[in-house]
Design an enzyme around this catalytic site. Sequence first.
Site, short mmCIF file in Angstrom:
data_model
loop_
_atom_site.label_atom_id
_atom_site.label_comp_id
_atom_site.label_asym_id
_atom_site.label_seq_id
_atom_site.Cartn_x
_atom_site.Cartn_y
_atom_site.Cartn_z
N LEU A 29 1.02 -1.15 -0.01
CA LEU A 29 0.08 -0.02 0.21
C LEU A 29 0.88 1.19 -0.02
O LEU A 29 1.60 1.53 0.89
CB LEU A 29 -0.94 0.07 1.15
CG LEU A 29 -1.81 -0.95 1.36
CD1 LEU A 29 -2.85 -1.10 2.52
CD2 LEU A 29 -2.86 -1.21 0.09
N ASP A 30 0.73 1.88 -1.15
CA ASP A 30 1.56 3.25 -1.45
C ASP A 30 0.59 4.42 -0.87
O ASP A 30 -0.36 4.50 -1.41
CB ASP A 30 2.10 3.46 -2.72
CG ASP A 30 2.97 2.44 -3.16
OD1 ASP A 30 3.74 2.09 -2.56
OD2 ASP A 30 3.17 2.07 -4.45
N ILE A 31 1.18 5.01 0.41
CA ILE A 31 0.16 5.74 1.07
C ILE A 31 0.72 7.16 1.26
O ILE A 31 1.76 7.31 1.54
CB ILE A 31 0.01 5.27 2.52
CG1 ILE A 31 -0.69 4.03 2.27
CG2 ILE A 31 -0.80 6.15 3.28
CD1 ILE A 31 -0.78 3.19 3.50
#
Length: 254
Positions: A129-131
């Site tokens: 998950l790139d957040i």
Amino acid sequence: MLRPRIIPCLLVRNKGLVKTVQFKSGKYVGDPINAVKIFNEKEVDELIVLDIDATKEGREPDFKMIENLANESRMPLCYGGGVKTAEHAKQIIHLGAEKVALSSAVIENPNLVKVIAEAVGVQSVIVVLDIKRKGFFGKYQVYTHNGTKATGKDPKELAKQFERLGVGEIVINSIDNDGMMKGYDLKLMDLVRESINIPMTILGGAGTLEDIKEVIKKYRIIGVAAGSLFVFKGKYKAVLINYPNSSEKKKLIK
């Protein structure tokens, strides 16, 4: 016995290694095969290799490169980039990688996690998950396509959904902290960790071994990944593949 893992994360662009800052630019830092050879000698716990432009450019995984990396690697290898189907995942595992990292495809179609887990085993399925935080006081949200596409999805809820669908591990990657070398976003980690029970890895921001030690001290059984820390050395950021030796590791995980 489960223990903390200290994991170099290598970013690939046009078959070469690069290092980004907040998912932008991309400084060339060498050849991925040479990096793997050095990490072999340093006996790293695990290695993550991500083709950062595959999805953005609509490409499938570079299977020849994966084969070369897996043949060279003497450590568990996780590969991500362009994986869109169970067949992709099966081929990557067949070539010798232990784990497959998924992102855009499963965020667009979460049920794909279940399909791929059935094909290669839960333990081999990782979701990254790139957040990014929207504004200084804004909420965290998940991005795809190398950080260029905002999904509007909440990382905590998305992680819970993936756990229900059978993912083996979640990697929390902070876009804001990527390449900054000023420490991990522990608030983000807390947000997601309190909602799920599966293994987690944190990525984005490590500047010193003390940053790694802080994470392990707080969370204990966790994966701690870093890019810049393991490819740069010194205040001028000279390119030098490095990794803590056995005595340094003991101090980090005690």
